[in-house]
Write an enzyme that holds these catalytic residues in place. Structure first.
Site, PDB file in Angstrom:
ATOM      1  N   HIS A 192       0.806  -0.972   0.069  1.00  0.00           N
ATOM      2  CA  HIS A 192       0.125  -0.088   0.097  1.00  0.00           C
ATOM      3  C   HIS A 192       0.836   1.375  -0.027  1.00  0.00           C
ATOM      4  O   HIS A 192       1.978   1.214   0.362  1.00  0.00           O
ATOM      5  CB  HIS A 192      -1.175   0.041   1.285  1.00  0.00           C
ATOM      6  CG  HIS A 192      -0.351   0.079   2.530  1.00  0.00           C
ATOM      7  ND1 HIS A 192      -0.145  -1.414   3.180  1.00  0.00           N
ATOM      8  CD2 HIS A 192       0.025   0.899   3.387  1.00  0.00           C
ATOM      9  CE1 HIS A 192       0.235  -1.063   4.554  1.00  0.00           C
ATOM     10  NE2 HIS A 192       0.486   0.229   4.445  1.00  0.00           N
ATOM     11  N   GLU A 227       7.422   1.110   5.225  1.00  0.00           N
ATOM     12  CA  GLU A 227       7.022  -0.015   6.083  1.00  0.00           C
ATOM     13  C   GLU A 227       7.179  -1.331   5.154  1.00  0.00           C
ATOM     14  O   GLU A 227       7.029  -1.437   3.949  1.00  0.00           O
ATOM     15  CB  GLU A 227       5.548   0.017   6.257  1.00  0.00           C
ATOM     16  CG  GLU A 227       4.793  -0.914   7.101  1.00  0.00           C
ATOM     17  CD  GLU A 227       3.227  -0.741   7.129  1.00  0.00           C
ATOM     18  OE1 GLU A 227       2.727   0.202   6.376  1.00  0.00           O
ATOM     19  OE2 GLU A 227       2.632  -1.303   8.109  1.00  0.00           O
TER      20      GLU A 227
HETATM   21 CO    CO Z   1       0.876   1.212   6.426  1.00  0.00          CO
END
Ligand code: CO
Length: 143
Positions: free
Chosen positions: A7, A129
């Protein structure tokens, strides 16, 4: 080491408005909000055919995201998330290469999978991330 782009996270000052924009104007599938107290954020996943957008909004009084929104009142891109097969192997490998992993231990992220963050200064100024891909991981079904 890294696999799919899981994402792109966007911090938004008005979550309801951002959800409405993606759902009603852009015509995307928008999930219900989900509070993650450990991270001080509320997240909403917007499902796209090839990846997801993660809308982020502060949750709680001491949310780290509040400072980000103070610096970026209109919102802004907050991080990108890449999938890795094995988060602990990835952490070991990155530390051996001298790359700063911000979290001493993986935390459970928005998808119920272990995640860690990498320092932006080593990643072109972008917070990154890493999320351990689930075995039955499918971007399309949102698992
Ligand atoms: Co995230």
């Amino acid at each position: 080491m890294i696999g799919r782009l899981n994402h792109v996270a966007i911090a938004v000052p008005d979550l309801a408005q951002a959800m409405a924009t993606y759902r009603d104007i852009l015509g995307a599938q928008v999930d219900a909000p989900h509070d993650l107290p450990e991270f001080g954020v509320t997240v909403v996943f917007v499902r796209l055919p090839n990846t997801n957008v993660e809308l982020l909004h502060p949750f709680g009084e001491k949310s780290p995201l509040s400072r980000f929104l103070q610096r970026n009142p209109a919102g802004g891109m907050h991080h990108v998330c890449y999938e890795v097969a094995d988060i602990r192997a990835a952490i070991d490998q990155l530390r051996q290469q001298g790359l700063e992993v911000l979290d001493p231990e993986p935390k459970i992220g928005a998808h119920g999978q272990p995640v860690v963050f990498l320092h932006p200064k080593a990643m072109g100024g972008v917070l990154v991330e890493l999320e351990q891909a689930s075995r039955d991981s499918s971007i399309l079904t949102g698992s």
